[in-house]
Design a protein around this motif. Sequence first.
Motif, PDB file in Angstrom:
ATOM      1  N   SER A  49       0.839  -1.194   0.000  1.00 32.37           N
ATOM      2  CA  SER A  49       0.000   0.000   0.000  1.00 32.37           C
ATOM      3  C   SER A  49       0.871   1.241   0.000  1.00 32.37           C
ATOM      4  CB  SER A  49      -0.900  -0.008   1.240  1.00 32.37           C
ATOM      5  OG  SER A  49      -1.749   1.128   1.262  1.00 32.37           O
ATOM      6  N   THR A  57      -4.597   6.968  -1.523  1.00 32.63           N
ATOM      7  CA  THR A  57      -4.095   5.646  -1.161  1.00 32.63           C
ATOM      8  C   THR A  57      -4.196   4.663  -2.321  1.00 32.63           C
ATOM      9  OG1 THR A  57      -6.264   4.978  -0.325  1.00 32.63           O
ATOM     10  CG2 THR A  57      -4.734   5.957   1.256  1.00 32.63           C
ATOM     11  N   ASN A  58      -3.359   3.644  -2.263  1.00 30.80           N
ATOM     12  CA  ASN A  58      -3.390   2.536  -3.208  1.00 30.80           C
ATOM     13  C   ASN A  58      -3.116   1.246  -2.446  1.00 30.80           C
ATOM     14  OD1 ASN A  58      -3.501   3.358  -6.294  1.00 30.80           O
ATOM     15  ND2 ASN A  58      -2.331   4.923  -5.221  1.00 30.80           N
ATOM     16  N   TYR A  59      -3.694   0.134  -2.952  1.00 31.09           N
ATOM     17  CA  TYR A  59      -3.534  -1.155  -2.296  1.00 31.09           C
ATOM     18  C   TYR A  59      -3.291  -2.256  -3.314  1.00 31.09           C
ATOM     19  CZ  TYR A  59      -5.705   1.190   1.666  1.00 31.09           C
ATOM     20  OH  TYR A  59      -5.995   2.060   2.687  1.00 31.09           O
ATOM     21  N   LYS A  64      -6.760  -5.650  -0.550  1.00 30.99           N
ATOM     22  CA  LYS A  64      -7.896  -4.729  -0.661  1.00 30.99           C
ATOM     23  C   LYS A  64      -9.069  -5.231   0.167  1.00 30.99           C
ATOM     24  CE  LYS A  64      -7.038  -2.566  -5.148  1.00 30.99           C
ATOM     25  NZ  LYS A  64      -7.444  -2.496  -6.575  1.00 30.99           N
TER      26      LYS A  64
END
Length: 123
Positions: A49, A57-59, A64
């Motif tokens: 992440s 944000t990113n996962y 997720k």
Amino acid sequence: QVPLVESGGGLVQAGGSLRLSCAASGRFLGIDAVGWYRQAPGKQRELVSTITPSGSTNYADSVKGRFTISRDIADIAKTAVYLQMNSLQHEDTTGYYCTAGYGSGMGYSPRYWGQGTQVTVPS
């Protein structure tokens, strides 16, 4: 001096939760994001992440809906970043590393690394 220090790892039963913390011990210039990596023995390193100062944000697909990244304040150079991990599975067992770097999401490139914290979920 290690620029990033992680804490919060440990042993937890499957289905349990842990919260990892990452504290910056110095000021980083030009950093775009903080990211958490993990790497199990014999497996490829995985970007779990990332989070930017604005809170974007990113996962990874593998986490997720189970993991949540957050930060205390907008200034990533003087902040703490957290990784809340819920519904932990045996497959999540590995060392987790906090990083600070450039870009975000799939374009993220780490520049600074912490020493890592171990998460163990028995099968």
